[in-house]
Write a protein that holds these residues in place. Sequence first.
Motif, PDB file in Angstrom:
ATOM      1  N   ALA A  31      10.281   6.748  -4.978  1.00 43.78           N
ATOM      2  CA  ALA A  31       9.852   5.414  -4.530  1.00 43.78           C
ATOM      3  C   ALA A  31      11.084   4.645  -4.094  1.00 43.78           C
ATOM      4  O   ALA A  31      12.114   4.690  -4.772  1.00 43.78           O
ATOM      5  CB  ALA A  31       9.149   4.676  -5.657  1.00 43.78           C
ATOM      6  N   SER A  32      10.983   3.945  -2.951  1.00 43.91           N
ATOM      7  CA  SER A  32      12.184   3.340  -2.377  1.00 43.91           C
ATOM      8  C   SER A  32      11.991   1.892  -1.945  1.00 43.91           C
ATOM      9  O   SER A  32      10.879   1.429  -1.687  1.00 43.91           O
ATOM     10  CB  SER A  32      12.622   4.169  -1.170  1.00 43.91           C
ATOM     11  N   GLN A  50       5.599  14.717   2.556  1.00 39.55           N
ATOM     12  CA  GLN A  50       4.688  13.653   2.955  1.00 39.55           C
ATOM     13  C   GLN A  50       5.328  12.294   2.677  1.00 39.55           C
ATOM     14  O   GLN A  50       6.121  12.168   1.733  1.00 39.55           O
ATOM     15  CB  GLN A  50       3.421  13.768   2.108  1.00 39.55           C
ATOM     16  N   THR A  51       4.969  11.300   3.505  1.00 36.87           N
ATOM     17  CA  THR A  51       5.440   9.931   3.263  1.00 36.87           C
ATOM     18  C   THR A  51       4.225   9.022   3.137  1.00 36.87           C
ATOM     19  O   THR A  51       3.303   9.117   3.952  1.00 36.87           O
ATOM     20  CB  THR A  51       6.333   9.447   4.421  1.00 36.87           C
ATOM     21  N   PHE A  52       4.225   8.168   2.142  1.00 39.82           N
ATOM     22  CA  PHE A  52       3.088   7.274   1.918  1.00 39.82           C
ATOM     23  C   PHE A  52       3.502   5.846   2.245  1.00 39.82           C
ATOM     24  O   PHE A  52       4.390   5.283   1.610  1.00 39.82           O
ATOM     25  CB  PHE A  52       2.618   7.367   0.467  1.00 39.82           C
ATOM     26  N   ASN A  53       2.836   5.292   3.277  1.00 40.26           N
ATOM     27  CA  ASN A  53       3.075   3.907   3.681  1.00 40.26           C
ATOM     28  C   ASN A  53       1.892   3.062   3.239  1.00 40.26           C
ATOM     29  O   ASN A  53       0.757   3.515   3.325  1.00 40.26           O
ATOM     30  CB  ASN A  53       3.173   3.813   5.207  1.00 40.26           C
ATOM     31  N   GLY A  54       2.145   1.847   2.837  1.00 38.11           N
ATOM     32  CA  GLY A  54       1.040   0.993   2.406  1.00 38.11           C
ATOM     33  C   GLY A  54       1.543  -0.254   1.703  1.00 38.11           C
ATOM     34  O   GLY A  54       0.939  -1.319   1.802  1.00 38.11           O
ATOM     35  N   HIS A  55       2.673  -0.130   1.042  1.00 36.93           N
ATOM     36  CA  HIS A  55       3.245  -1.314   0.402  1.00 36.93           C
ATOM     37  C   HIS A  55       3.985  -2.141   1.457  1.00 36.93           C
ATOM     38  O   HIS A  55       4.585  -1.598   2.382  1.00 36.93           O
ATOM     39  CB  HIS A  55       4.216  -0.903  -0.713  1.00 36.93           C
ATOM     40  N   SER A  56       3.970  -3.458   1.282  1.00 37.03           N
ATOM     41  CA  SER A  56       4.639  -4.335   2.249  1.00 37.03           C
ATOM     42  C   SER A  56       5.972  -4.841   1.708  1.00 37.03           C
ATOM     43  O   SER A  56       6.568  -5.765   2.258  1.00 37.03           O
ATOM     44  CB  SER A  56       3.716  -5.508   2.585  1.00 37.03           C
ATOM     45  N   HIS A  57       6.443  -4.269   0.621  1.00 39.34           N
ATOM     46  CA  HIS A  57       7.715  -4.693   0.019  1.00 39.34           C
ATOM     47  C   HIS A  57       8.281  -3.477  -0.717  1.00 39.34           C
ATOM     48  O   HIS A  57       7.627  -2.424  -0.759  1.00 39.34           O
ATOM     49  CB  HIS A  57       7.440  -5.859  -0.950  1.00 39.34           C
ATOM     50  N   CYS A  58       9.475  -3.617  -1.305  1.00 45.29           N
ATOM     51  CA  CYS A  58      10.103  -2.529  -2.056  1.00 45.29           C
ATOM     52  C   CYS A  58       9.104  -1.858  -2.998  1.00 45.29           C
ATOM     53  O   CYS A  58       8.341  -2.546  -3.680  1.00 45.29           O
ATOM     54  CB  CYS A  58      11.208  -3.074  -2.952  1.00 45.29           C
ATOM     55  N   VAL A  59       9.164  -0.512  -3.047  1.00 44.65           N
ATOM     56  CA  VAL A  59       8.368   0.193  -4.053  1.00 44.65           C
ATOM     57  C   VAL A  59       9.318   0.507  -5.213  1.00 44.65           C
ATOM     58  O   VAL A  59      10.351   1.153  -5.028  1.00 44.65           O
ATOM     59  CB  VAL A  59       7.755   1.494  -3.505  1.00 44.65           C
ATOM     60  N   TYR A  60       9.000  -0.005  -6.390  1.00 45.46           N
ATOM     61  CA  TYR A  60       9.898   0.145  -7.529  1.00 45.46           C
ATOM     62  C   TYR A  60       9.614   1.390  -8.350  1.00 45.46           C
ATOM     63  O   TYR A  60      10.504   1.906  -9.012  1.00 45.46           O
ATOM     64  CB  TYR A  60       9.827  -1.095  -8.418  1.00 45.46           C
ATOM     65  N   SER A 113       1.546   3.526  -7.864  1.00 47.69           N
ATOM     66  CA  SER A 113       2.829   2.930  -7.473  1.00 47.69           C
ATOM     67  C   SER A 113       2.769   1.422  -7.672  1.00 47.69           C
ATOM     68  O   SER A 113       1.699   0.831  -7.666  1.00 47.69           O
ATOM     69  CB  SER A 113       3.124   3.249  -6.005  1.00 47.69           C
ATOM     70  N   CYS A 114       3.948   0.808  -7.821  1.00 50.62           N
ATOM     71  CA  CYS A 114       3.981  -0.655  -7.949  1.00 50.62           C
ATOM     72  C   CYS A 114       5.118  -1.197  -7.099  1.00 50.62           C
ATOM     73  O   CYS A 114       6.076  -0.481  -6.794  1.00 50.62           O
ATOM     74  CB  CYS A 114       4.119  -1.063  -9.404  1.00 50.62           C
ATOM     75  N   SER A 115       5.011  -2.467  -6.717  1.00 47.79           N
ATOM     76  CA  SER A 115       5.877  -2.960  -5.648  1.00 47.79           C
ATOM     77  C   SER A 115       6.190  -4.448  -5.768  1.00 47.79           C
ATOM     78  O   SER A 115       5.529  -5.196  -6.491  1.00 47.79           O
ATOM     79  CB  SER A 115       5.167  -2.683  -4.320  1.00 47.79           C
ATOM     80  N   GLY A 116       7.193  -4.839  -4.981  1.00 44.40           N
ATOM     81  CA  GLY A 116       7.536  -6.248  -4.832  1.00 44.40           C
ATOM     82  C   GLY A 116       6.432  -7.040  -4.156  1.00 44.40           C
ATOM     83  O   GLY A 116       6.470  -8.269  -4.133  1.00 44.40           O
ATOM     84  N   ASP A 117       5.428  -6.339  -3.578  1.00 45.76           N
ATOM     85  CA  ASP A 117       4.299  -7.052  -2.957  1.00 45.76           C
ATOM     86  C   ASP A 117       3.244  -7.466  -3.993  1.00 45.76           C
ATOM     87  O   ASP A 117       2.138  -7.853  -3.635  1.00 45.76           O
ATOM     88  CB  ASP A 117       3.682  -6.223  -1.817  1.00 45.76           C
ATOM     89  N   HIS A 118       3.599  -7.363  -5.280  1.00 39.24           N
ATOM     90  CA  HIS A 118       2.768  -7.818  -6.414  1.00 39.24           C
ATOM     91  C   HIS A 118       1.610  -6.875  -6.737  1.00 39.24           C
ATOM     92  O   HIS A 118       0.779  -7.191  -7.580  1.00 39.24           O
ATOM     93  CB  HIS A 118       2.196  -9.232  -6.201  1.00 39.24           C
TER      94      HIS A 118
END
Lengths: 148, 315
Positions: free
Chosen positions: B127-128, B145-155, B169-174
Amino acid sequence: METASQQQPSQEQVFVRFEGYDFANDETFQSGLQSIVRNNQSKTEQEQKDAIQSAKYFYFTRFVQSFDLAQYKAWCADRSSTVGSSEVTSTQEGGSTDTIGETQAETVGNESIRQIPDNLAEGTPSEARLAPKLKPWEQKKAAIATSS
Amino acid sequence: MFTKHRTAGYNGYAVQWSPFFEDKLAVATAANFGLIGNGRLHILSVGAGPAAGAVNVERVFDTQDGLFDVCWSEVNENQLVTASGDGSIKLWDTTLADFPIQNWHEHQREVFSVNWNLVSKDTFLSASWDNTIKLWNQNSPRSLQTFNGHSHCVYSAMWSPHSPTLFASCSGDHTLKLWDTNSPAPVQTILAHSNEVLTLDWNKYQDHTIVTGSVDHTIKVWDLRRPDRELNCLRGHEYAVRKVKCSPHSGSLVASTSYDMTMRMWDITTGDMIEIHDAHTEFVLGVDFNLYRDREVATCAWDESVHVFTPRCLM
Protein backbone atom coordinates in the motif's frame (compact mmCIF):
# COMPACT_ATOMS: atom_id res chain seq x y z
CA MET A 1 -8.43 27.49 41.18
CA GLU A 2 -7.01 27.61 37.71
CA THR A 3 -7.66 24.64 35.52
CA ALA A 4 -4.96 23.11 33.33
CA SER A 5 -6.65 24.38 30.19
CA GLN A 6 -6.48 27.97 31.41
CA GLN A 7 -2.74 27.70 31.94
CA GLN A 8 -2.07 26.26 28.53
CA PRO A 9 -2.10 28.44 25.41
CA SER A 10 -5.05 27.85 23.12
CA GLN A 11 -4.55 25.65 20.10
CA GLU A 12 -4.82 28.67 17.86
CA GLN A 13 -2.05 30.44 19.78
CA VAL A 14 0.19 27.43 19.22
CA PHE A 15 -0.58 27.41 15.47
CA VAL A 16 0.16 31.11 15.20
CA ARG A 17 3.39 30.63 17.14
CA PHE A 18 4.38 27.81 14.76
CA GLU A 19 3.78 29.97 11.71
CA GLY A 20 5.66 32.88 13.19
CA TYR A 21 8.56 30.77 14.40
CA ASP A 22 11.93 31.98 13.17
CA PHE A 23 13.12 28.80 11.48
CA ALA A 24 15.55 30.81 9.34
CA ASN A 25 17.59 31.81 12.39
CA ASP A 26 17.35 28.55 14.29
CA GLU A 27 20.78 26.99 13.77
CA THR A 28 19.79 23.50 14.82
CA PHE A 29 16.88 23.48 12.42
CA GLN A 30 18.93 24.94 9.60
CA SER A 31 21.66 22.31 9.95
CA GLY A 32 19.05 19.56 9.69
CA LEU A 33 17.33 21.38 6.84
CA GLN A 34 20.45 21.28 4.72
CA SER A 35 20.53 17.53 4.67
CA ILE A 36 16.82 17.38 3.96
CA VAL A 37 17.28 19.67 0.99
CA ARG A 38 20.22 17.58 -0.28
CA ASN A 39 18.25 14.40 -0.07
CA ASN A 40 15.23 15.77 -1.83
CA GLN A 41 17.02 17.32 -4.78
CA SER A 42 15.77 14.79 -7.26
CA LYS A 43 12.19 15.33 -6.16
CA THR A 44 9.64 17.76 -7.53
CA GLU A 45 9.30 21.24 -6.11
CA GLN A 46 6.08 20.28 -4.36
CA GLU A 47 7.72 17.24 -2.78
CA GLN A 48 10.62 19.39 -1.61
CA LYS A 49 8.20 21.86 -0.05
CA ASP A 50 6.32 19.01 1.62
CA ALA A 51 9.54 17.60 3.05
CA ILE A 52 10.51 21.00 4.46
CA GLN A 53 7.05 21.56 5.89
CA SER A 54 7.10 18.13 7.59
CA ALA A 55 10.55 18.87 8.98
CA LYS A 56 9.28 22.17 10.42
CA TYR A 57 6.31 20.45 11.99
CA PHE A 58 8.46 17.67 13.35
CA TYR A 59 11.04 20.06 14.77
CA PHE A 60 8.51 22.41 16.32
CA THR A 61 6.41 19.73 17.98
CA ARG A 62 9.48 18.00 19.32
CA PHE A 63 11.51 20.93 20.57
CA VAL A 64 9.15 23.86 20.97
CA GLN A 65 5.57 22.86 21.51
CA SER A 66 3.56 19.84 20.55
CA PHE A 67 0.36 20.08 18.50
CA ASP A 68 -1.77 17.88 16.33
CA LEU A 69 -0.97 18.16 12.62
CA ALA A 70 -4.46 17.14 11.53
CA GLN A 71 -6.02 19.90 13.63
CA TYR A 72 -3.49 22.39 12.33
CA LYS A 73 -4.33 21.46 8.73
CA ALA A 74 -8.02 21.81 9.47
CA TRP A 75 -7.35 25.22 11.00
CA CYS A 76 -5.34 26.27 7.90
CA ALA A 77 -8.13 25.08 5.63
CA ASP A 78 -10.73 27.05 7.61
CA ARG A 79 -8.62 30.14 7.49
CA SER A 80 -7.64 29.90 3.84
CA SER A 81 -11.29 29.66 2.86
CA THR A 82 -11.69 33.16 4.28
CA VAL A 83 -8.25 34.72 3.75
CA GLY A 84 -7.03 33.17 0.49
CA SER A 85 -4.49 30.39 0.68
CA SER A 86 -1.70 31.89 -1.44
CA GLU A 87 -1.35 34.78 0.97
CA VAL A 88 -1.02 32.43 3.90
CA THR A 89 1.71 30.29 2.37
CA SER A 90 3.78 33.21 1.18
CA THR A 91 3.97 34.82 4.62
CA GLN A 92 4.54 31.48 6.25
CA GLU A 93 7.53 30.47 4.14
CA GLY A 94 9.36 33.71 4.96
CA GLY A 95 13.15 33.68 5.01
CA SER A 96 13.58 29.93 4.86
CA THR A 97 12.78 29.70 1.14
CA ASP A 98 15.83 31.86 0.45
CA THR A 99 17.98 29.56 2.55
CA ILE A 100 16.83 26.57 0.53
CA GLY A 101 18.37 28.03 -2.61
CA GLU A 102 21.62 28.74 -0.79
CA THR A 103 21.90 25.32 0.76
CA GLN A 104 21.17 23.63 -2.55
CA ALA A 105 24.10 25.53 -4.04
CA GLU A 106 26.36 24.37 -1.22
CA THR A 107 25.51 20.76 -1.75
CA VAL A 108 28.38 18.31 -1.29
CA GLY A 109 27.65 14.72 -0.17
CA ASN A 110 26.39 13.99 3.29
CA GLU A 111 28.48 11.88 5.65
CA SER A 112 25.54 11.04 7.86
CA ILE A 113 23.77 9.18 5.07
CA ARG A 114 25.44 6.03 3.78
CA GLN A 115 25.27 5.33 0.06
CA ILE A 116 24.07 1.78 -0.37
CA PRO A 117 24.36 0.27 -3.84
CA ASP A 118 21.19 -1.00 -5.45
CA ASN A 119 22.63 -4.54 -5.68
CA LEU A 120 21.03 -7.92 -5.30
CA ALA A 121 22.57 -10.51 -2.97
CA GLU A 122 25.18 -12.84 -4.40
CA GLY A 123 24.56 -16.52 -3.78
CA THR A 124 21.55 -18.76 -4.06
CA PRO A 125 18.47 -17.87 -2.04
CA SER A 126 17.43 -20.53 0.47
CA GLU A 127 14.85 -23.18 -0.33
CA ALA A 128 11.92 -23.49 2.07
CA ARG A 129 12.49 -26.44 4.37
CA LEU A 130 9.64 -26.00 6.80
CA ALA A 131 6.00 -26.58 5.97
CA PRO A 132 3.75 -23.62 6.85
CA LYS A 133 2.73 -23.82 10.49
CA LEU A 134 -0.94 -23.59 11.50
CA LYS A 135 -1.80 -20.22 13.00
CA PRO A 136 -3.37 -20.23 16.49
CA TRP A 137 -6.84 -19.54 15.04
CA GLU A 138 -6.37 -22.35 12.49
CA GLN A 139 -5.28 -24.74 15.26
CA LYS A 140 -8.35 -23.88 17.31
CA LYS A 141 -10.66 -24.39 14.31
CA ALA A 142 -9.00 -27.74 13.55
CA ALA A 143 -9.40 -28.79 17.20
CA ILE A 144 -13.10 -27.90 17.14
CA ALA A 145 -13.58 -29.74 13.83
CA THR A 146 -11.96 -32.96 15.10
CA SER A 147 -13.75 -32.91 18.48
CA SER A 148 -17.22 -32.56 16.92
CA MET B 1 9.54 -10.52 31.70
CA PHE B 2 10.42 -7.18 30.16
CA THR B 3 13.15 -7.07 27.54
CA LYS B 4 14.40 -3.89 25.97
CA HIS B 5 16.54 -3.86 22.85
CA ARG B 6 18.09 -0.70 21.41
CA THR B 7 18.03 -0.07 17.66
CA ALA B 8 20.64 2.69 18.08
CA GLY B 9 20.37 5.49 15.56
CA TYR B 10 17.20 4.02 14.08
CA ASN B 11 13.60 4.80 14.92
CA GLY B 12 11.20 1.88 15.00
CA TYR B 13 8.38 1.70 12.47
CA ALA B 14 7.14 -1.91 12.51
CA VAL B 15 7.66 -5.26 14.23
CA GLN B 16 6.55 -8.73 13.18
CA TRP B 17 7.05 -12.15 14.79
CA SER B 18 8.00 -14.99 12.46
CA PRO B 19 5.21 -17.35 11.39
CA PHE B 20 7.75 -20.23 11.59
CA PHE B 21 10.03 -19.60 14.60
CA GLU B 22 8.67 -18.50 17.97
CA ASP B 23 11.84 -16.60 18.86
CA LYS B 24 12.39 -14.59 15.67
CA LEU B 25 11.33 -10.97 15.48
CA ALA B 26 11.76 -8.63 12.50
CA VAL B 27 11.99 -4.87 13.11
CA ALA B 28 11.75 -2.23 10.36
CA THR B 29 13.43 1.06 11.24
CA ALA B 30 14.44 4.40 9.72
CA ALA B 31 17.12 6.94 10.64
CA ASN B 32 16.13 10.52 11.52
CA PHE B 33 12.55 9.54 12.21
CA GLY B 34 12.01 8.47 8.60
CA LEU B 35 12.31 12.04 7.32
CA ILE B 36 15.67 11.50 5.63
CA GLY B 37 18.42 8.92 5.61
CA ASN B 38 18.94 5.17 5.72
CA GLY B 39 16.77 2.30 6.81
CA ARG B 40 17.67 -0.84 8.69
CA LEU B 41 15.97 -4.22 8.97
CA HIS B 42 16.81 -6.06 12.20
CA ILE B 43 16.34 -9.81 12.61
CA LEU B 44 16.34 -10.58 16.33
CA SER B 45 16.16 -13.81 18.27
CA VAL B 46 14.41 -13.35 21.61
CA GLY B 47 15.11 -15.89 24.35
CA ALA B 48 12.46 -17.64 26.45
CA GLY B 49 12.48 -19.78 29.60
CA PRO B 50 15.91 -19.70 31.24
CA ALA B 51 17.14 -17.46 28.39
CA ALA B 52 14.29 -14.97 28.85
CA GLY B 53 15.48 -11.45 28.33
CA ALA B 54 18.35 -12.39 26.02
CA VAL B 55 18.18 -10.75 22.60
CA ASN B 56 20.52 -11.93 19.91
CA VAL B 57 20.91 -9.87 16.73
CA GLU B 58 20.91 -12.50 13.98
CA ARG B 59 21.19 -10.16 11.03
CA VAL B 60 20.88 -6.52 10.04
CA PHE B 61 20.27 -5.28 6.52
CA ASP B 62 20.87 -1.62 5.62
CA THR B 63 18.88 0.22 3.00
CA GLN B 64 19.25 3.57 1.26
CA ASP B 65 15.90 4.85 2.46
CA GLY B 66 13.88 4.41 5.65
CA LEU B 67 11.88 1.22 6.15
CA PHE B 68 8.24 1.68 7.11
CA ASP B 69 6.97 -1.90 7.27
CA VAL B 70 8.09 -5.52 7.25
CA CYS B 71 6.30 -8.82 6.69
CA TRP B 72 7.61 -12.38 6.87
CA SER B 73 7.04 -14.73 3.95
CA GLU B 74 4.41 -17.36 4.62
CA VAL B 75 6.17 -19.91 2.38
CA ASN B 76 9.88 -19.59 3.11
CA GLU B 77 10.97 -19.44 6.75
CA ASN B 78 14.07 -17.36 5.92
CA GLN B 79 12.46 -14.68 3.78
CA LEU B 80 10.70 -11.41 4.40
CA VAL B 81 9.59 -8.32 2.50
CA THR B 82 10.03 -4.64 3.42
CA ALA B 83 8.35 -1.35 2.45
CA SER B 84 10.57 1.70 1.82
CA GLY B 85 10.23 5.45 1.88
CA ASP B 86 11.69 5.63 -1.64
CA GLY B 87 8.82 3.57 -3.06
CA SER B 88 10.82 0.32 -3.29
CA ILE B 89 9.85 -3.11 -2.02
CA LYS B 90 12.63 -5.55 -1.18
CA LEU B 91 12.64 -9.29 -0.54
CA TRP B 92 15.33 -10.49 1.88
CA ASP B 93 16.76 -13.92 2.59
CA THR B 94 18.28 -14.16 6.07
CA THR B 95 20.78 -16.77 4.83
CA LEU B 96 22.36 -14.18 2.49
CA ALA B 97 24.16 -11.09 3.80
CA ASP B 98 23.95 -7.41 2.89
CA PHE B 99 21.58 -7.21 -0.07
CA PRO B 100 18.01 -8.22 -0.94
CA ILE B 101 17.25 -11.08 -3.35
CA GLN B 102 14.57 -9.02 -5.13
CA ASN B 103 14.01 -5.29 -5.47
CA TRP B 104 10.83 -3.95 -7.02
CA HIS B 105 10.35 -0.27 -7.73
CA GLU B 106 6.94 0.54 -9.17
CA HIS B 107 5.28 2.73 -6.57
CA GLN B 108 5.69 6.46 -7.19
CA ARG B 109 5.80 7.41 -3.52
CA GLU B 110 6.40 5.96 -0.04
CA VAL B 111 5.27 2.38 0.51
CA PHE B 112 3.66 2.26 3.93
CA SER B 113 2.59 -1.36 4.30
CA VAL B 114 3.33 -4.86 3.04
CA ASN B 115 1.23 -7.89 3.93
CA TRP B 116 1.63 -11.55 2.94
CA ASN B 117 -1.38 -13.62 1.90
CA LEU B 118 -2.28 -15.81 4.89
CA VAL B 119 -4.40 -18.32 2.95
CA SER B 120 -2.99 -18.92 -0.53
CA LYS B 121 0.47 -17.88 0.73
CA ASP B 122 1.82 -17.16 -2.78
CA THR B 123 1.20 -13.41 -3.01
CA PHE B 124 1.59 -10.23 -1.00
CA LEU B 125 0.17 -6.71 -1.06
CA SER B 126 1.76 -3.27 -0.86
CA ALA B 127 0.00 0.00 0.00
CA SER B 128 1.46 3.35 -1.02
CA TRP B 129 1.17 7.10 -0.69
CA ASP B 130 0.70 7.09 -4.51
CA ASN B 131 -2.94 6.14 -3.70
CA THR B 132 -2.56 2.59 -5.06
CA ILE B 133 -2.35 -0.96 -3.77
CA LYS B 134 -0.29 -3.52 -5.68
CA LEU B 135 -0.43 -7.31 -5.73
CA TRP B 136 2.87 -9.19 -6.03
CA ASN B 137 4.23 -12.70 -6.36
CA GLN B 138 7.76 -13.14 -5.05
CA ASN B 139 8.87 -14.85 -8.28
CA SER B 140 7.46 -12.25 -10.68
CA PRO B 141 9.64 -9.35 -11.80
CA ARG B 142 6.63 -7.03 -11.99
CA SER B 143 3.48 -6.53 -9.94
CA LEU B 144 0.53 -8.74 -10.91
CA GLN B 145 -2.16 -6.12 -10.42
CA THR B 146 -2.72 -2.51 -9.32
CA PHE B 147 -5.82 -1.44 -7.41
CA ASN B 148 -7.00 2.14 -7.88
CA GLY B 149 -9.89 3.56 -5.91
CA HIS B 150 -8.57 5.56 -2.99
CA SER B 151 -8.31 9.32 -3.50
CA HIS B 152 -5.51 9.80 -0.95
CA CYS B 153 -2.50 7.92 0.49
CA VAL B 154 -3.18 4.26 1.21
CA TYR B 155 -1.71 3.52 4.63
CA SER B 156 -2.44 -0.17 4.91
CA ALA B 157 -3.76 -3.14 2.93
CA MET B 158 -4.36 -6.38 4.80
CA TRP B 159 -5.47 -9.84 3.65
CA SER B 160 -8.44 -11.53 5.21
CA PRO B 161 -7.21 -14.42 7.39
CA HIS B 162 -10.10 -16.49 6.00
CA SER B 163 -10.05 -15.92 2.22
CA PRO B 164 -7.34 -16.19 -0.47
CA THR B 165 -8.71 -13.26 -2.52
CA LEU B 166 -10.30 -10.83 -0.06
CA PHE B 167 -8.42 -7.88 1.42
CA ALA B 168 -9.15 -4.53 3.09
CA SER B 169 -7.41 -1.16 2.82
CA CYS B 170 -7.54 2.16 4.64
CA SER B 171 -6.57 5.63 3.51
CA GLY B 172 -6.14 9.33 4.08
CA ASP B 173 -9.49 9.68 2.25
CA HIS B 174 -11.14 8.59 5.57
CA THR B 175 -12.41 5.30 4.11
CA LEU B 176 -12.03 1.60 4.67
CA LYS B 177 -12.35 -0.37 1.42
CA LEU B 178 -12.89 -4.04 0.82
CA TRP B 179 -11.44 -5.64 -2.34
CA ASP B 180 -11.47 -8.98 -4.10
CA THR B 181 -8.46 -9.72 -6.33
CA ASN B 182 -10.91 -10.93 -8.99
CA SER B 183 -12.26 -7.40 -9.41
CA PRO B 184 -10.32 -4.19 -10.15
CA ALA B 185 -12.75 -1.99 -8.22
CA PRO B 186 -13.48 -2.10 -4.49
CA VAL B 187 -16.41 -4.31 -3.52
CA GLN B 188 -17.30 -2.19 -0.50
CA THR B 189 -16.45 1.29 0.80
CA ILE B 190 -17.10 2.47 4.33
CA LEU B 191 -16.63 6.08 5.38
CA ALA B 192 -14.95 4.93 8.56
CA HIS B 193 -13.65 7.98 10.42
CA SER B 194 -13.82 11.76 10.43
CA ASN B 195 -10.09 11.89 9.63
CA GLU B 196 -7.30 9.85 8.00
CA VAL B 197 -7.46 6.09 8.67
CA LEU B 198 -3.88 4.97 9.34
CA THR B 199 -4.36 1.31 10.18
CA LEU B 200 -6.63 -1.70 10.07
CA ASP B 201 -6.64 -5.37 11.00
CA TRP B 202 -8.95 -8.35 10.61
CA ASN B 203 -10.35 -10.20 13.57
CA LYS B 204 -8.96 -13.74 13.36
CA TYR B 205 -11.99 -15.37 14.98
CA GLN B 206 -14.91 -13.44 13.45
CA ASP B 207 -14.95 -13.53 9.64
CA HIS B 208 -16.68 -10.19 9.10
CA THR B 209 -15.01 -8.08 11.76
CA ILE B 210 -12.38 -5.42 11.03
CA VAL B 211 -10.78 -2.93 13.40
CA THR B 212 -9.58 0.52 12.21
CA GLY B 213 -7.48 3.27 13.85
CA SER B 214 -7.43 6.93 12.87
CA VAL B 215 -5.87 10.36 13.24
CA ASP B 216 -9.17 11.22 15.01
CA HIS B 217 -7.68 9.34 18.05
CA THR B 218 -10.31 6.57 17.95
CA ILE B 219 -10.37 2.87 17.17
CA LYS B 220 -13.52 1.48 15.56
CA VAL B 221 -14.77 -2.09 15.32
CA TRP B 222 -16.76 -2.88 12.15
CA ASP B 223 -19.05 -5.70 11.10
CA LEU B 224 -18.79 -5.65 7.29
CA ARG B 225 -22.37 -6.91 7.02
CA ARG B 226 -23.60 -3.75 8.77
CA PRO B 227 -21.38 -1.01 7.34
CA ASP B 228 -23.63 1.95 8.17
CA ARG B 229 -22.31 2.21 11.71
CA GLU B 230 -19.41 0.83 13.76
CA LEU B 231 -20.11 -1.87 16.36
CA ASN B 232 -17.92 -0.09 18.86
CA CYS B 233 -15.82 3.07 19.11
CA LEU B 234 -12.85 2.79 21.49
CA ARG B 235 -11.68 6.07 23.00
CA GLY B 236 -8.61 6.65 25.14
CA HIS B 237 -5.65 7.46 22.90
CA GLU B 238 -4.74 11.13 23.10
CA TYR B 239 -3.23 11.40 19.62
CA ALA B 240 -3.50 9.61 16.28
CA VAL B 241 -3.73 5.82 16.38
CA ARG B 242 -0.88 4.47 14.27
CA LYS B 243 -1.37 0.68 14.40
CA VAL B 244 -4.07 -1.76 15.45
CA LYS B 245 -3.43 -5.48 15.75
CA CYS B 246 -6.02 -8.17 16.48
CA SER B 247 -4.75 -10.93 18.75
CA PRO B 248 -4.06 -14.26 17.03
CA HIS B 249 -5.10 -15.97 20.28
CA SER B 250 -8.41 -14.31 21.15
CA GLY B 251 -11.25 -12.76 19.17
CA SER B 252 -11.85 -10.12 21.81
CA LEU B 253 -8.32 -8.75 22.26
CA VAL B 254 -6.88 -5.85 20.23
CA ALA B 255 -3.60 -3.96 20.69
CA SER B 256 -3.05 -0.40 19.44
CA THR B 257 -0.16 2.05 19.24
CA SER B 258 -0.30 5.82 19.10
CA TYR B 259 1.56 9.07 18.75
CA ASP B 260 0.57 9.56 22.42
CA MET B 261 3.61 7.32 23.18
CA THR B 262 1.55 4.40 24.47
CA MET B 263 0.55 0.92 23.39
CA ARG B 264 -2.90 0.01 24.71
CA MET B 265 -4.96 -3.14 24.77
CA TRP B 266 -8.71 -3.39 24.47
CA ASP B 267 -11.44 -5.91 25.05
CA ILE B 268 -13.54 -5.20 21.97
CA THR B 269 -16.55 -7.13 23.27
CA THR B 270 -16.93 -4.77 26.24
CA GLY B 271 -15.10 -1.76 24.78
CA ASP B 272 -12.86 -1.59 27.85
CA MET B 273 -9.25 -0.49 27.75
CA ILE B 274 -7.44 -3.21 29.70
CA GLU B 275 -3.77 -2.22 29.39
CA ILE B 276 -1.59 0.85 28.94
CA HIS B 277 2.06 0.28 28.14
CA ASP B 278 3.73 3.64 28.69
CA ALA B 279 7.40 2.65 28.92
CA HIS B 280 8.29 4.16 25.53
CA THR B 281 9.42 7.78 25.46
CA GLU B 282 8.52 8.66 21.87
CA PHE B 283 5.77 7.85 19.33
CA VAL B 284 4.95 4.13 19.46
CA LEU B 285 4.45 2.75 15.94
CA GLY B 286 4.73 -1.04 15.85
CA VAL B 287 3.12 -3.82 17.86
CA ASP B 288 2.74 -7.56 17.30
CA PHE B 289 1.58 -10.62 19.21
CA ASN B 290 3.91 -13.63 19.23
CA LEU B 291 2.01 -16.36 17.37
CA TYR B 292 3.41 -19.27 19.35
CA ARG B 293 4.28 -17.82 22.78
CA ASP B 294 0.78 -16.74 23.46
CA ARG B 295 1.40 -14.07 26.09
CA GLU B 296 4.36 -12.33 24.48
CA VAL B 297 4.02 -8.97 22.76
CA ALA B 298 6.62 -6.80 20.99
CA THR B 299 6.48 -3.04 20.41
CA CYS B 300 8.79 -0.57 18.68
CA ALA B 301 8.95 3.19 18.86
CA TRP B 302 10.76 6.32 17.73
CA ASP B 303 12.76 6.15 20.98
CA GLU B 304 15.05 3.62 19.21
CA SER B 305 13.92 0.74 21.35
CA VAL B 306 12.04 -2.53 20.98
CA HIS B 307 10.17 -3.89 24.00
CA VAL B 308 9.26 -7.56 24.40
CA PHE B 309 7.05 -8.36 27.38
CA THR B 310 3.95 -9.98 28.78
CA PRO B 311 1.27 -7.35 29.31
CA ARG B 312 -0.31 -7.42 32.79
CA CYS B 313 -3.70 -8.23 31.29
CA LEU B 314 -2.27 -11.47 29.87
CA MET B 315 -0.44 -12.62 33.00
